[in-house]
Design an enzyme around this catalytic site. Structure first.
Site, mmCIF file in Angstrom:
data_model
loop_
_atom_site.group_PDB
_atom_site.id
_atom_site.type_symbol
_atom_site.label_atom_id
_atom_site.label_comp_id
_atom_site.label_asym_id
_atom_site.label_seq_id
_atom_site.Cartn_x
_atom_site.Cartn_y
_atom_site.Cartn_z
ATOM 1 N N LYS A 1 0.846 -1.191 0.000
ATOM 2 C CA LYS A 1 0.000 0.000 0.000
ATOM 3 C C LYS A 1 0.889 1.252 0.000
ATOM 4 O O LYS A 1 1.853 1.343 0.771
ATOM 5 C CB LYS A 1 -0.897 0.018 1.238
ATOM 6 C CG LYS A 1 -1.918 -1.123 1.294
ATOM 7 C CD LYS A 1 -3.044 -0.921 0.317
ATOM 8 C CE LYS A 1 -4.114 -1.991 0.484
ATOM 9 N NZ LYS A 1 -5.249 -1.787 -0.430
ATOM 10 N N ASP B 1 -0.311 -0.289 -4.470
ATOM 11 C CA ASP B 1 -1.741 0.048 -4.443
ATOM 12 C C ASP B 1 -1.921 1.380 -3.729
ATOM 13 O O ASP B 1 -1.633 1.501 -2.540
ATOM 14 C CB ASP B 1 -2.525 -1.048 -3.726
ATOM 15 C CG ASP B 1 -4.026 -0.795 -3.740
ATOM 16 O OD1 ASP B 1 -4.470 0.162 -4.411
ATOM 17 O OD2 ASP B 1 -4.760 -1.570 -3.095
ATOM 18 N N GLU C 1 -1.543 0.403 -8.796
ATOM 19 C CA GLU C 1 -2.983 0.192 -8.778
ATOM 20 C C GLU C 1 -3.712 1.436 -8.271
ATOM 21 O O GLU C 1 -3.371 1.979 -7.223
ATOM 22 C CB GLU C 1 -3.291 -1.014 -7.881
ATOM 23 C CG GLU C 1 -4.763 -1.340 -7.720
ATOM 24 C CD GLU C 1 -4.975 -2.458 -6.717
ATOM 25 O OE1 GLU C 1 -6.112 -2.623 -6.244
ATOM 26 O OE2 GLU C 1 -3.993 -3.178 -6.385
ATOM 27 N N ASP D 1 -8.742 -0.472 -10.162
ATOM 28 C CA ASP D 1 -9.463 -1.326 -9.227
ATOM 29 C C ASP D 1 -10.823 -0.711 -8.910
ATOM 30 O O ASP D 1 -11.846 -1.098 -9.468
ATOM 31 C CB ASP D 1 -8.629 -1.510 -7.959
ATOM 32 C CG ASP D 1 -9.337 -2.306 -6.878
ATOM 33 O OD1 ASP D 1 -10.362 -2.935 -7.175
ATOM 34 O OD2 ASP D 1 -8.872 -2.307 -5.722
ATOM 35 N N LYS E 1 -12.867 -8.039 -9.292
ATOM 36 C CA LYS E 1 -13.470 -8.277 -7.984
ATOM 37 C C LYS E 1 -14.951 -8.590 -8.187
ATOM 38 O O LYS E 1 -15.754 -7.701 -8.458
ATOM 39 C CB LYS E 1 -13.281 -7.075 -7.060
ATOM 40 C CG LYS E 1 -11.848 -6.934 -6.555
ATOM 41 C CD LYS E 1 -11.702 -5.872 -5.502
ATOM 42 C CE LYS E 1 -10.256 -5.829 -4.992
ATOM 43 N NZ LYS E 1 -10.034 -4.711 -4.061
#
Length: 356
Positions: A164, A189, A214, A239, A263
């Site tokens: 992250k 991300d 991301e 995402d 997802k």
């Protein structure tokens, strides 16, 4: 041969994570989900998992709103219906706007039920071809702990690690960590934490060595994502921006990304997800399967999704003991030499144990 839906049950599962999960959006210490079980007239049961969070920090849905929509809206639409294919659930729910996480939980359970009726593992039923799935882990911790977490993940055998990041993250610190593990694939991300005012800050992460970055910008920031795709050598992955097949088409048309995160919970289940997979195939868009700090039922569906052809990037697919002392499925999901072997058992391939 059709299946008549005779009974639907909802079971709340709430457990502490082994360690807190930190992102720029929120810290998650405890996880609550709704496990959906759908029984057909043959007596078999399919399982799905509603993975909305307690507050609307990731999507507008919450576990409370999903429970209401499931109980009051979707269950009455599905109960006693006779289905000839699980994709018919998508059509049944079409009149209900949004609420994709609630829809996904029920729809996924029906796909599991149909796979069991056909005496097939779910991954085969949906067209999967790869039984060995590369595993991936997410490191979401304080900066001082990232190095230790990556070392632990490497020791556990993970070949892909996602870290992250946000505008205050030190790129040089991450570059040092990435350089220490040349055999590992690293993703970054950002959870939409960058904007036009700190765009130059994002470019500083271009030399870290990430395979992709991301969701650097907000969900609807197509222009900024297109600018990043044009200016950075690191691939841009979307995402939160991807909630439908139309969103993928928007990304393609605006040249806003190279890769999408699949997802099912955010897309509304298998039916829409399979449409996204096909569109990505047709346009040479990279794909990988994202996680939601979920339990084993959702992860079993995600593993089946990851078995599809052309999904080449390792997803957020970790062992059962990564988040939980004890998962709700048996046997536990195990990572061996960087991979997860899919089950030959019918349906999702696992027994579901909802006892506390």
């Amino acid at each position: 041969m059709g299946i008549t839906i005779k009974e639907i049950r909802l079971k709340t599962v709430r457990r502490l994570l082994k360690t807190p999960f930190k992102s720029v959006l929120q810290q998650v210490d405890e996880r609550e989900v709704i496990v959906v079980s759908v029984k057909g007239d043959s007596g078999q049961t399919g399982y799905g998992e509603c993975v909305a969070f307690e507050t609307p920090w990731y999507t507008e849905e919450t576990i409370t709103s999903c429970r209401f929509v499931l109980e009051q809206v979707l269950l009455p639409l599905l109960t006693n219906q006779t289905l000839h294919h699980p994709k018919e659930v998508w059509e049944l729910f079409k009149a209900v706007k949004g609420n994709r996480m609630a829809k996904a939980a029920l729809e996924m359970a029906v796909w599991d039920l149909f796979a069991k009726q056909q005496q097939q593992p779910l991954w085969q039923f949906v067209g999967g071809t790869s039984k060995a799935i590369p595993a991936g882990i997410v490191v979401a911790a304080d900066p001082s702990q990232i190095g230790d977490k990556v070392a632990q993940a490497n020791k556990a055998g993970y070949k892909r690690i996602k870290i992250k990041i946000h505008p205050d993250t030190d790129p040089s610190m991450l570059k040092s960590i990435v350089n220490n593990y040349p055999e590992i694939l690293f993703f970054a991300d950002a959870n939409g934490s960058f904007d036009k005012d700190n765009f130059d800050r994002l470019t500083e992460f271009d030399d870290v060595g990430f395979t992709l970055i991301e969701q650097p910008f907000g969900e609807r920031e197509w222009i900024l994502h297109a600018r990043a795709k044009q200016q950075l050598k690191t691939q841009i992955c979307l995402d939160e921006s991807i909630a439908s097949v139309e969103d993928v088409q928007q990304m393609i048309d605006s040249k806003a990304g190279d890769i999408v995160v699949l997802k099912m919970s955010r897309l509304g289940g298998w039916t829409e997800t399979l449409k996204v997979v096909e569109l990505c195939r047709e346009n040479s868009i990279g794909m990988w399967v994202g996680g939601m700090i979920e339990f084993g039922v959702s992860k079993a569906h995600n593993l089946a999704l990851a078995s599809l052809p052309d999904i080449h990037y390792p997803g957020d697919l970790s062992a059962s003991n990564h988040f939980w002392e004890k998962d709700i499925i048996q046997p536990a999901i195990i990572v061996d030499n960087g991979g997860i072997q899919l089950s030959d058992q019918i349906g999702i391939g696992y027994m579901v144990n909802l006892a506390e």
